[in-house]
Structures are given as C-alpha cells and as structure tokens.
Design a protein around this motif. Structure first.
Motif, PDB file in Angstrom:
ATOM      1  N   GLY A  89       0.812  -1.208   0.000  1.00 31.95           N
ATOM      2  CA  GLY A  89       0.000   0.000   0.000  1.00 31.95           C
ATOM      3  C   GLY A  89       0.843   1.255   0.000  1.00 31.95           C
ATOM      4  N   LYS A  90       1.896   1.245   0.799  1.00 30.92           N
ATOM      5  CA  LYS A  90       2.741   2.443   0.895  1.00 30.92           C
ATOM      6  C   LYS A  90       3.494   2.719  -0.407  1.00 30.92           C
ATOM      7  N   VAL A  91       3.913   1.658  -1.091  1.00 29.42           N
ATOM      8  CA  VAL A  91       4.628   1.897  -2.340  1.00 29.42           C
ATOM      9  C   VAL A  91       3.659   2.421  -3.412  1.00 29.42           C
ATOM     10  N   LEU A  92       2.384   2.028  -3.327  1.00 28.23           N
ATOM     11  CA  LEU A  92       1.377   2.602  -4.227  1.00 28.23           C
ATOM     12  C   LEU A  92       1.093   4.062  -3.868  1.00 28.23           C
ATOM     13  N   LEU A  93       1.028   4.361  -2.580  1.00 29.37           N
ATOM     14  CA  LEU A  93       0.804   5.741  -2.141  1.00 29.37           C
ATOM     15  C   LEU A  93       1.956   6.650  -2.549  1.00 29.37           C
ATOM     16  N   PRO A 105       1.398  12.088   9.629  1.00 32.58           N
ATOM     17  CA  PRO A 105       2.682  12.786   9.425  1.00 32.58           C
ATOM     18  C   PRO A 105       3.856  11.826   9.269  1.00 32.58           C
ATOM     19  N   THR A 106       3.884  10.761  10.068  1.00 33.39           N
ATOM     20  CA  THR A 106       4.965   9.776   9.958  1.00 33.39           C
ATOM     21  C   THR A 106       4.910   9.070   8.615  1.00 33.39           C
ATOM     22  N   LEU A 107       3.710   8.729   8.179  1.00 35.40           N
ATOM     23  CA  LEU A 107       3.544   8.071   6.880  1.00 35.40           C
ATOM     24  C   LEU A 107       4.033   8.966   5.750  1.00 35.40           C
ATOM     25  N   LEU A 108       3.687  10.252   5.790  1.00 34.01           N
ATOM     26  CA  LEU A 108       4.116  11.166   4.727  1.00 34.01           C
ATOM     27  C   LEU A 108       5.634  11.275   4.674  1.00 34.01           C
ATOM     28  N   ASN A 109       6.282  11.301   5.828  1.00 36.54           N
ATOM     29  CA  ASN A 109       7.751  11.325   5.858  1.00 36.54           C
ATOM     30  C   ASN A 109       8.324  10.050   5.250  1.00 36.54           C
ATOM     31  N   GLU A 110       7.692   8.928   5.564  1.00 40.28           N
ATOM     32  CA  GLU A 110       8.159   7.647   5.020  1.00 40.28           C
ATOM     33  C   GLU A 110       7.974   7.585   3.507  1.00 40.28           C
ATOM     34  N   ALA A 120       8.208   9.968   1.416  1.00 42.19           N
ATOM     35  CA  ALA A 120       9.288  10.731   0.781  1.00 42.19           C
ATOM     36  C   ALA A 120      10.518   9.854   0.581  1.00 42.19           C
ATOM     37  N   THR A 121      10.809   9.004   1.556  1.00 40.28           N
ATOM     38  CA  THR A 121      11.944   8.080   1.445  1.00 40.28           C
ATOM     39  C   THR A 121      11.678   7.007   0.400  1.00 40.28           C
ATOM     40  N   ILE A 122      10.453   6.483   0.384  1.00 43.57           N
ATOM     41  CA  ILE A 122      10.096   5.440  -0.586  1.00 43.57           C
ATOM     42  C   ILE A 122      10.235   5.959  -2.013  1.00 43.57           C
ATOM     43  N   ARG A 123       9.865   7.229  -2.231  1.00 46.91           N
ATOM     44  CA  ARG A 123       9.989   7.810  -3.581  1.00 46.91           C
ATOM     45  C   ARG A 123      11.444   7.826  -4.047  1.00 46.91           C
ATOM     46  N   LYS A 124      12.369   7.934  -3.106  1.00 45.86           N
ATOM     47  CA  LYS A 124      13.800   7.961  -3.454  1.00 45.86           C
ATOM     48  C   LYS A 124      14.358   6.559  -3.654  1.00 45.86           C
ATOM     49  N   THR A 125      13.964   5.616  -2.771  1.00 47.01           N
ATOM     50  CA  THR A 125      14.557   4.273  -2.804  1.00 47.01           C
ATOM     51  C   THR A 125      13.793   3.296  -3.695  1.00 47.01           C
ATOM     52  N   GLY A 126      12.486   3.538  -3.870  1.00 45.32           N
ATOM     53  CA  GLY A 126      11.662   2.618  -4.638  1.00 45.32           C
ATOM     54  C   GLY A 126      11.243   1.373  -3.879  1.00 45.32           C
ATOM     55  N   VAL A 127      11.543   1.337  -2.580  1.00 42.80           N
ATOM     56  CA  VAL A 127      11.220   0.168  -1.761  1.00 42.80           C
ATOM     57  C   VAL A 127      10.463   0.605  -0.516  1.00 42.80           C
ATOM     58  N   ALA A 128       9.393  -0.111  -0.180  1.00 44.21           N
ATOM     59  CA  ALA A 128       8.620   0.165   1.034  1.00 44.21           C
ATOM     60  C   ALA A 128       8.775  -1.001   2.006  1.00 44.21           C
ATOM     61  N   ILE A 129       8.843  -0.672   3.290  1.00 39.57           N
ATOM     62  CA  ILE A 129       8.988  -1.672   4.348  1.00 39.57           C
ATOM     63  C   ILE A 129       7.881  -1.472   5.369  1.00 39.57           C
ATOM     64  N   LEU A 160       1.675   9.150  -5.364  1.00 40.92           N
ATOM     65  CA  LEU A 160       0.897  10.373  -5.187  1.00 40.92           C
ATOM     66  C   LEU A 160       1.725  11.421  -4.469  1.00 40.92           C
ATOM     67  N   ASN A 161       1.347  12.697  -4.621  1.00 35.20           N
ATOM     68  CA  ASN A 161       1.987  13.724  -3.797  1.00 35.20           C
ATOM     69  C   ASN A 161       1.278  13.787  -2.451  1.00 35.20           C
ATOM     70  N   ASP A 162       1.845  14.567  -1.525  1.00 31.92           N
ATOM     71  CA  ASP A 162       1.315  14.588  -0.161  1.00 31.92           C
ATOM     72  C   ASP A 162      -0.138  15.058  -0.113  1.00 31.92           C
ATOM     73  N   GLU A 163      -0.476  16.038  -0.938  1.00 30.63           N
ATOM     74  CA  GLU A 163      -1.841  16.543  -0.944  1.00 30.63           C
ATOM     75  C   GLU A 163      -2.820  15.462  -1.405  1.00 30.63           C
ATOM     76  N   GLN A 164      -2.440  14.700  -2.414  1.00 31.32           N
ATOM     77  CA  GLN A 164      -3.300  13.618  -2.901  1.00 31.32           C
ATOM     78  C   GLN A 164      -3.456  12.521  -1.861  1.00 31.32           C
ATOM     79  N   VAL A 165      -2.382  12.248  -1.117  1.00 33.69           N
ATOM     80  CA  VAL A 165      -2.452  11.243  -0.049  1.00 33.69           C
ATOM     81  C   VAL A 165      -3.418  11.701   1.044  1.00 33.69           C
TER      82      VAL A 165
END
Length: 261
Positions: free
Chosen positions: A151-155, A182-187, A189-198, A158-163
């Motif tokens: 779910g997070k990698v699909l999110l 807020p924690t999810l939105l920060n995460e 941002a990291t997923i967008r850079k790495t391409g991997v969600a945990i 989207l940009n933060d406003e869409q989320v």
C-alpha cells in the motif's frame, strides 16, 4: 412466436438493486476482515438486521462467494471471489506468476502480487512459501494502504496533498505499530527515493513485508515479500535486492513503455 418475458415492476427492480448493494456491503466488510466475522458482527458493521444479513450471507455462500469458518462459526470471503479476480487479472497474472515463483523459491518466503482498490490493496495472486514457519494469506484479501508495504509503495506515486485527500486523518490503527499520517508522509518521501517500502507489524502483529512498485502498461501493481517478523530484520537487504531485480525483469517485459515505439 416466442414468449415475452414478464415485465418487472419498478418496485421489484428497486428491491433487487437494494439486495445487490447490501450484498456488496457485506462482501466489502468481509474483505476488510480476512480472518472472518460472525453474523452479528457483520450486521453491526453494515447496519442491517441480523436476519437480513443471514439471508444474504446464505445466498452468497451458495455461490461460494462467502464461506463459513467451521471453528469460529463466522464467515469470510469464499474461493469463487478469488477465481473471479483471477480471471479479470489474467493477463498480468499469466506474465508475472513465473517471476513470483522464482522469487519465492529464491527467498523461501511467501510473495504476493497486489493492486489498489480505493483505500485498500487487494491481493490478486500469491505464492506461499514451502516451509514450516510462513505467512499464508488468501487471494482477494483487502488490506488498508497505509498499513502495508504494498500500500505504501502505491501511495508513493501520489503527492502529499493527494495522499491527504485519499486517506482519513487520523489513520485507523491496525496495530500499535501503525504510523500516523505525518509519519507516513515522511516515510513516503523516502520510498519515492529508494523505490522500496517496508512494513514491520503495522498491519498484523508478527508479520512484516517489503514491496516494490510494478509500472506496467496494464497499470500499477506491487510485488511484496511477506514474512514472519522474527526473520524479517536480518533479511531486509536481501529482500530489497531480490525485489528490485525481479521488478527490473518484469518491467523489461511489460513495463509502462513496453508498447511504445
């Protein structure tokens, strides 16, 4: 001369539409509770009399869209739903399944193929690991986007406003580890850079997952490794590497640009 079908009155049409809507509400509720619910719990969730729910569940059970859980006396989504989902997604499943099998054999862990459905993901195919301690989950399961790696990698698309527009605030806590918005939105941002969600026990205690996005001409999907938490921490880097390699191979065949000149 052929016989004409009797006309259906407006009242009967409305009644039929209402039954379908109620059946859909019941199935959505069961999709959000993969371990099953009692008739009383279903009735409370969909705000219908227990007797009405019992009749509808009985009809759905007859079509194998719902099945009884013998030990608890509750009900969950049935095997026919998984088969219907399989048929609607046959193209992506046919292509991706060999890669899922290879990934599951390589890691000796359960893996899944999922797609977004509103605020949830649903699993459209999966390979269950052949080992004693493993994670088993049904095809057709619906799980909140915010509490899963898939779910997070699909999110992250989207940009933060869409989320914020898509998800409720506060986010429903699935476990004590579920992130707030807020924690999810920060995460993300990291997923967008790495391409991997945990995800570590954010949806189900004792279960963790790692996922990547598949960008295909059939739409966005995710592949995830789903594991018992005690094994997850020491194998995260291996999971990431294997998933990214699998993603690259699949997208080489059916990537978003695959059918463009």
């Amino acid at each position: 001369m052929s016989k004409q079908e009797p006309e259906i009155g407006e009242e009967n049409k409305q009644c039929g539409i209402q039954v379908i809507a109620r059946a859909a509400a019941i199935m959505r509720t069961l999709g959000e509770h993969p371990h099953g619910l009692s008739l009383a719990a279903i009735a409370q969730a969909v705000d219908l009399p227990r007797s009405t729910v019992q009749r509808i569940v009985g009809a759905l059970e007859a079509e194998y869209l719902v099945e009884a859980i013998c030990r608890s006396g509750g009900f969950r989504l049935g095997p026919a739903l998984g088969r219907l989902i399989h048929r609607t997604q046959t193209d992506i499943i046919t292509v991706v399944r060999p890669y899922l099998e290879q990934l599951a054999n390589q890691l000796q862990e359960s893996v899944s193929l999922s797609k977004q459905a509103g605020k949830n993901i649903y699993v459209i195919d999966r390979i269950v690991a052949e080992r004693e301690l493993r994670v088993v989950f049904p095809i057709g399961i619906h799980v909140p986007l915010h509490s899963t790696a898939s779910g997070k990698v699909l999110l992250s698309r989207l940009n933060d406003e869409q989320v914020r527009d898509l998800l409720p605030d506060p986010l429903p806590p699935m476990t004590c580890n579920t992130h707030d918005l807020p924690t999810l939105l920060n995460e993300l941002a990291t997923i967008r850079k790495t391409g991997v969600a945990i995800e570590q026990e954010e949806n189900t205690e004792g279960m963790s997952s790692v996922a990547v996005l598949l960008d295909t001409y059939l739409g966005p999907f995710t592949i995830a490794v789903v594991v018992p938490s005690p094994r997850a921490a020491r194998r995260i880097d291996l999971f990431k590497k294997a998933l990214l390699e699998c993603k690259q191979e699949i997208e080489r065949m059916i990537g978003g640009n695959a059918c463009k000149p």
